[in-house]
Motif scaffolding. Structure first.
Motif, PDB file in Angstrom:
ATOM      1  N   GLN A  11     111.333 128.628 147.692  1.00 43.38           N
ATOM      2  CA  GLN A  11     110.549 128.164 146.552  1.00 43.38           C
ATOM      3  C   GLN A  11     109.807 129.341 145.925  1.00 43.38           C
ATOM      4  N   GLY A  12     109.085 129.058 144.863  1.00 45.96           N
ATOM      5  CA  GLY A  12     108.190 130.042 144.267  1.00 45.96           C
ATOM      6  C   GLY A  12     108.881 131.302 143.793  1.00 45.96           C
ATOM      7  N   ILE A  13     108.230 132.437 144.032  1.00 47.71           N
ATOM      8  CA  ILE A  13     108.749 133.719 143.554  1.00 47.71           C
ATOM      9  C   ILE A  13     110.089 134.037 144.201  1.00 47.71           C
ATOM     10  N   ARG A  43     112.456 132.106 145.276  1.00 49.57           N
ATOM     11  CA  ARG A  43     113.534 131.328 144.662  1.00 49.57           C
ATOM     12  C   ARG A  43     113.872 131.878 143.285  1.00 49.57           C
ATOM     13  N   ARG A  73     101.900 131.309 139.307  1.00 50.59           N
ATOM     14  CA  ARG A  73     101.954 129.852 139.499  1.00 50.59           C
ATOM     15  C   ARG A  73     103.063 129.491 140.492  1.00 50.59           C
ATOM     16  N   THR A  74     102.698 129.401 141.758  1.00 48.12           N
ATOM     17  CA  THR A  74     103.609 129.048 142.835  1.00 48.12           C
ATOM     18  C   THR A  74     103.002 127.908 143.644  1.00 48.12           C
ATOM     19  N   PRO A  75     103.786 127.241 144.506  1.00 56.26           N
ATOM     20  CA  PRO A  75     103.207 126.198 145.363  1.00 56.26           C
ATOM     21  C   PRO A  75     102.049 126.714 146.207  1.00 56.26           C
ATOM     22  N   LEU A  76     102.133 127.962 146.684  1.00 58.30           N
ATOM     23  CA  LEU A  76     101.051 128.533 147.495  1.00 58.30           C
ATOM     24  C   LEU A  76      99.764 128.610 146.687  1.00 58.30           C
ATOM     25  N   GLU A 135      99.035 126.986 143.855  1.00 56.59           N
ATOM     26  CA  GLU A 135      98.609 125.669 143.398  1.00 56.59           C
ATOM     27  C   GLU A 135      97.929 124.870 144.505  1.00 56.59           C
ATOM     28  N   THR A 152     104.196 133.717 135.828  1.00 56.35           N
ATOM     29  CA  THR A 152     105.237 132.809 136.297  1.00 56.35           C
ATOM     30  C   THR A 152     106.124 133.523 137.314  1.00 56.35           C
ATOM     31  N   PRO A 153     106.769 132.779 138.207  1.00 58.76           N
ATOM     32  CA  PRO A 153     107.693 133.411 139.153  1.00 58.76           C
ATOM     33  C   PRO A 153     108.780 134.220 138.465  1.00 58.76           C
TER      34      PRO A 153
END
Length: 239
Positions: A16-18, A20, A180-183, A185, A206-207
């Motif tokens: 996920q995030g960066i 991904r 802006r990543t799940p970590l 947020e 953004t990632p």
């Protein structure tokens, strides 16, 4: 022409995030990407999933063995996997939390570099991109373990860069600001708002914006760049 046409890349923390975003962009640019993570990774065109706990040497060895058995080479490593976990100041940081943060952020990058170097040295080329942070360059009140680990990644990158430059292996670090990543947020809103308020561009990144920087460092566009710090932070460290 695709910037990574025919390249084989390994990206850690890519569920996920960066991570991904890096995997997806590299695949778009022609690479075959092995996306490693302790979380399930969704395969896609050009993206193969690997189970990879970056703190475990055996996981790194298996990942690299798998890639070499299939392709006979490994051109790019992106050491992206990272955690914050402990937001406390140094005096309040629990030793177990400290060890966990260092194991993933610093030791994980160390193990990744060690795992891929034999193949890159044999080939006489390679690009390694390590994830540090703005907190790897300056101090922050709190998150002492993360601050220390990312600072370690910054200087370990320079050490590897000067050591392996004669063998045409480039090693650079990326220093994201608030992305802006799940970590991010999952962090308290007031913490994120405070960092945004101190960011000249006035927003999170953004990632994909970070992935674009990784693409530059991984590709031949940066063929004379090693030991450098690519800061992607909306101007935060420029102040």
């Amino acid at each position: 022409m695709a910037k990574l046409d025919g390249k084989i890349a390994l990206v850690s923390g890519a569920a996920q995030g960066i991570g991904r975003a890096v995997a997806e962009l590299f695949a778009e640019e022609g690479a075959t990407v092995y996306a490693g993570d302790v979380k399930p990774v969704k395969p896609a065109k050009g993206i193969e999933a690997l189970t990879l706990d970056v703190s475990r040497p055996d996981d790194w060895e298996k990942a690299v063995e798998t890639i070499l058995a299939r392709h006979g080479k490994l051109d790019i490593l992106v050491n992206n996997a990272g955690i914050v976990r402990a937001y406390e100041q140094l005096m309040e940081t629990d030793l177990d939390a400290w060890n966990a943060v260092v194991a993933v952020n610093l030791t994980g990058s160390f193990l990744g570099i060690k795992a891929v170097l034999p193949a890159m040295r044999k080939a006489g080329k390679g690009s390694i991109v390590n994830f540090s942070s703005i907190w790897g360059s300056v101090g922050v009140a709190g998150a002492a373990a993360y601050n220390a680990a990312k600072g370690g990644v910054r200087n370990m990158t320079k050490n590897a860069a000067v050591t392996y430059a004669p063998e045409n292996i480039r090693v650079n670090s990326v220093h994201p600001g608030l992305i802006r990543t799940p970590l991010v947020e999952a962090q308290p809103d007031d913490m994120n708002a405070g960092i945004i308020a101190q960011t000249p561009m006035g927003r999170m990144g953004t990632p994909r914006e970070v992935a674009n920087g990784c693409l530059f460092l991984a590709s031949d566009d940066s063929s004379f760049i090693t030991g450098s710090e690519l800061v992607i932070d909306g101007g935060y460290l420029a102040q």
